[in-house]
Design an enzyme around this catalytic site. Sequence first.
Site, PDB file in Angstrom:
ATOM      1  N   LYS A 161       0.842  -1.215   0.000  1.00  0.00           N
ATOM      2  CA  LYS A 161       0.000   0.000   0.000  1.00  0.00           C
ATOM      3  C   LYS A 161       0.875   1.263   0.000  1.00  0.00           C
ATOM      4  O   LYS A 161       0.655   2.214   0.756  1.00  0.00           O
ATOM      5  CB  LYS A 161      -0.978  -0.013   1.182  1.00  0.00           C
ATOM      6  CG  LYS A 161      -2.419   0.113   0.666  1.00  0.00           C
ATOM      7  CD  LYS A 161      -3.459  -0.022   1.717  1.00  0.00           C
ATOM      8  CE  LYS A 161      -4.677   0.836   1.405  1.00  0.00           C
ATOM      9  NZ  LYS A 161      -5.125   0.818   0.012  1.00  0.00           N
TER      10      LYS A 161
HETATM   11  N1  PMP Z   1      -6.051  -4.087  -3.595  1.00  0.00           N
HETATM   12  C1  PMP Z   1      -5.642  -2.820  -3.652  1.00  0.00           C
HETATM   13  C2  PMP Z   1      -4.640  -2.439  -4.686  1.00  0.00           C
HETATM   14  C3  PMP Z   1      -6.147  -1.874  -2.761  1.00  0.00           C
HETATM   15  O1  PMP Z   1      -5.736  -0.602  -2.813  1.00  0.00           O
HETATM   16  C4  PMP Z   1      -7.116  -2.270  -1.803  1.00  0.00           C
HETATM   17  C5  PMP Z   1      -7.680  -1.258  -0.849  1.00  0.00           C
HETATM   18  N2  PMP Z   1      -6.978  -1.217   0.342  1.00  0.00           N
HETATM   19  C6  PMP Z   1      -7.516  -3.618  -1.780  1.00  0.00           C
HETATM   20  C7  PMP Z   1      -6.963  -4.496  -2.690  1.00  0.00           C
HETATM   21  C8  PMP Z   1      -8.513  -4.115  -0.775  1.00  0.00           C
HETATM   22  O2  PMP Z   1      -7.951  -4.167   0.505  1.00  0.00           O
HETATM   23  P1  PMP Z   1      -8.854  -3.950   1.801  1.00  0.00           P
HETATM   24  O3  PMP Z   1      -9.954  -4.946   1.711  1.00  0.00           O
HETATM   25  O4  PMP Z   1      -7.950  -4.206   2.930  1.00  0.00           O
HETATM   26  O5  PMP Z   1      -9.360  -2.570   1.726  1.00  0.00           O
END
Ligand code: PMP
Length: 326
Positions: A161
């Site tokens: 992230k």
């Molecule tokens: N993939 C990416 C590239 C993202 O930015 C996110 C958002 N955080 C997700 C998947 C989903 O992750 P989460 O369920 O933890 O929000």
Amino acid sequence: MKAEADPNLIVYFNGQYVPISEARVGILTHALHYGTGVFEGIRAHWDEGAQELFVLRPIEHYERWKQNCGILGIHVPKTAEELCLITEELMRRNNLRTNVYVRPLAYKSAQRIGVVPDDQDAFTIVALPFGEYLQHTEKGLHAGVSSWRRIDDNAIPARGKICGAYANSALASEEVRRSGFDEAILLNESGHVAEGATCNLFMARKGKLITPSVTDNVLEGITRDSVMELARRELGLDIVERSIDRSELYICDELFLTGTAVGIAPVVRVDNRPVKDAEIGPIARRLQQLYFEATHGHMAAYSKWLRPVYRTVPTAQALRTEMSVA
Ligand code: PMP
């Protein structure tokens, strides 16, 4: 949905609660030039019946954030619990009584030219009202496979992230939207399906739920984890984590995306082909309902995921504790 902040919104910045209009960084900030920041996205859901705001899995989000900060050598001098308390305080100070999105961001803060990072770090947390992230989730999305490949772990880790990595998501999102799709699906360098631009991907085939494994250059989504738990426990489904071929997207029974911002977003068409009958499938529909119930405090088994902000009514967990000590 574009979340524009009210200039009077109180944010947490440099260790203080200040109006967002006063939370400013200099134009030479390292992270602004080189993408050396790590962010998070956390949701809180307002439940009208309970008159309560429930923050969803904030400890897991803050633990993931701190781990990811470690990849870039950014130090966040607070525990996950302390970060949760700041987040809840922000919501109370802004009197947020609606669905909320929380954006923690830690970054390399040195004011100078030069890519080599040093130990000057800063972090901020913003919590703002936020509705639906993607349009068309009601009737299902039309997703398009982007020509941009998902960044590789040995270039910029997708699980991290990391701010700079989102240029990859931005390029893919912009490309497919220009071509008339609602959302992008990215393949990784090995040519397998990785994920959406900001969400993980699930496919149903022959009664099983399949999602790319965490070593396929995906973000290790917390919604992905919640959906797997709901699917296993509530629907008795088998979950398989394995690589997915692009052509499987064209022959699967159901396809949906998961993420903090998007929730559970069914895909009914992909690359101009219908997914099965181009209708939202029964597994996605049922998971959407369960996810709504669980995240709004209606299912005692999942109150472990929630932290109430106002605590005006006792949660199921608190009631059980009270009853057991009474
Ligand atoms: N993939 C990416 C590239 C993202 O930015 C996110 C958002 N955080 C997700 C998947 C989903 O992750 P989460 O369920 O933890 O929000």
